[in-house]
Scaffold this active site. Structure first.
Site, mmCIF file in Angstrom:
data_model
loop_
_atom_site.group_PDB
_atom_site.id
_atom_site.type_symbol
_atom_site.label_atom_id
_atom_site.label_comp_id
_atom_site.label_asym_id
_atom_site.label_seq_id
_atom_site.Cartn_x
_atom_site.Cartn_y
_atom_site.Cartn_z
ATOM 1 C CG ASP A 75 -0.302 -0.455 2.489
ATOM 2 O OD1 ASP A 75 0.937 -0.458 2.558
ATOM 3 O OD2 ASP A 75 -1.020 -0.814 3.435
ATOM 4 C CG ASP A 106 -8.505 -1.522 12.438
ATOM 5 O OD1 ASP A 106 -7.485 -2.123 12.011
ATOM 6 O OD2 ASP A 106 -9.004 -0.548 11.854
ATOM 7 C CG HIS A 150 -5.993 -2.202 8.952
ATOM 8 N ND1 HIS A 150 -6.163 -1.084 9.728
ATOM 9 C CD2 HIS A 150 -4.682 -2.208 8.607
ATOM 10 C CE1 HIS A 150 -5.011 -0.448 9.829
ATOM 11 N NE2 HIS A 150 -4.086 -1.115 9.160
ATOM 12 C CD GLU A 209 -8.547 1.324 7.662
ATOM 13 O OE1 GLU A 209 -8.358 0.362 8.427
ATOM 14 O OE2 GLU A 209 -8.064 2.453 7.858
HETATM 15 C C1 GLP Z 1 -0.665 0.386 8.542
HETATM 16 C C2 GLP Z 1 -0.335 -0.413 7.290
HETATM 17 C C3 GLP Z 1 -0.515 -1.880 7.492
HETATM 18 C C4 GLP Z 1 0.179 -2.302 8.771
HETATM 19 C C5 GLP Z 1 -0.475 -1.632 9.928
HETATM 20 C C6 GLP Z 1 0.121 -2.016 11.266
HETATM 21 O O1 GLP Z 1 -1.960 0.820 8.606
HETATM 22 N N1 GLP Z 1 -1.088 -0.024 6.163
HETATM 23 O O2 GLP Z 1 -0.006 -2.586 6.379
HETATM 24 O O3 GLP Z 1 0.131 -3.708 8.908
HETATM 25 O O4 GLP Z 1 -0.343 -0.232 9.769
HETATM 26 O O5 GLP Z 1 1.275 -1.297 11.497
HETATM 27 P P1 GLP Z 1 2.324 -1.617 12.614
HETATM 28 O O6 GLP Z 1 3.091 -2.797 12.112
HETATM 29 O O7 GLP Z 1 3.175 -0.400 12.695
HETATM 30 O O8 GLP Z 1 1.581 -1.913 13.853
#
Ligand code: GLP
Length: 263
Positions: free
Chosen positions: A72, A141, A143, A148
């Site tokens: 993304d 959450d 995702h 989302e």
């Molecule tokens: C973002 C990214 C996700 C990621 C998530 C969790 O929203 N788009 O791909 O998995 O955050 O991030 P973190 O690994 O920093 O907890």
């Protein structure tokens, strides 16, 4: 689904890196038959990237014939912004390995036509022969990528509007200021991830315990989009002890027993 429970973040990252490296080495990729790797951003994969870099530096692993597709990217954030996922990937991973620039694919959140950008991305993945191994993280959450809660579980690459939860969670990268967090992103869909031959999801920390519970112990639901991995024939969730706090004791014990001594 396999669930690997490691004592802490470092061991989780090491397990995941050993697994990814093993897959790449076993595939013996060539220019004609490259290995296609799906890449996430966020804090979860940082340790995994560090371990993969070490393996490259030790001469155990080459990325010469690896093609990457990132999950993304924010919409309307300059590529050179320190918090863009382009910057993240080059700073934390790509600059330290022998990947060819032309083999790196990251969605362009500044493209003139964002719909066309997403459609082309799907096409590029398809033309490359699909993704061999999609690595991922998970939001608190549940995702996956930027899919989302409420996202279609068969979705393909597209534009998504971020939830307030995600904007708050990601504001830590933007001086804690929610207003600086982009409100939209381009993201591969749940269907895109599901089409990969294998998926490896990282989940660490107590703040991810609810997400892990829904992904592993809950029902498949568009409210916790990573739970769709229950339907994948080859999904592995690698987590640390802290993320297991909401699992049932039976689930926790089962996966520990099952995996003892396996890789
Ligand atoms: C973002 C990214 C996700 C990621 C998530 C969790 O929203 N788009 O791909 O998995 O955050 O991030 P973190 O690994 O920093 O907890």
């Amino acid at each position: 689904m396999r669930v690997i429970i490691e004592p802490d973040y470092d061991k989780m990252s090491k397990w995941a890196a050993d697994y990814v490296a093993k897959r790449i080495v076993e595939a013996n990729p060539t220019a004609e038959k490259p290995f296609k790797l799906g890449c996430p951003t966020g804090s979860s994969p940082l340790g995994l990237y560090r371990e993969l870099i070490k393996k490259y530096q030790a001469g155990e692993l080459s990325f010469e014939n690896v093609i990457t597709f990132n999950m993304d990217e924010y919409v309307n954030l300059d590529e050179n912004h320190p918090e863009s996922y382009h910057s993240f990937m080059w700073t934390n991973f790509f600059s330290h390995i022998n990947i060819k620039k032309e083999n790196v694919h990251i969605l362009n959140g500044n493209a003139k036509d964002l719909v066309e950008e997403c459609d082309n991305y799907e096409k590029m993945i398809e033309d490359a022969g699909g993704i061999d191994l999609f690595m991922g993280g998970v939001g608190p959450d549940g995702h996956l990528a930027f899919n989302e809660p409420g996202s279609s579980l068969t979705s393909k690459t597209r534009i998504k509007t971020l939830t307030t939860d995600t904007i708050i969670a990601n504001s830590r990268f933007f001086d804690g200021d929610m207003n600086l967090v982009p409100k939209q992103a381009l993201t591969v869909g749940i269907g895109t991830v599901m089409a990969a031959r294998e998926v490896l999801l990282l989940c660490n920390g107590h703040h991810k315990a609810r997400a892990l519970q829904h992904v592993v112990d809950g029902n498949v639901s568009h409210k916790w989009t990573a739970s769709m991995l229950q339907m994948h024939p080859k999904a592995i969730v690698v987590c640390d002890e802290a993320a297991c706090d909401e699992l049932t004791v039976a689930t926790y014990k089962y996966y520990l027993d099952k995996e003892r001594g396996n890789l």
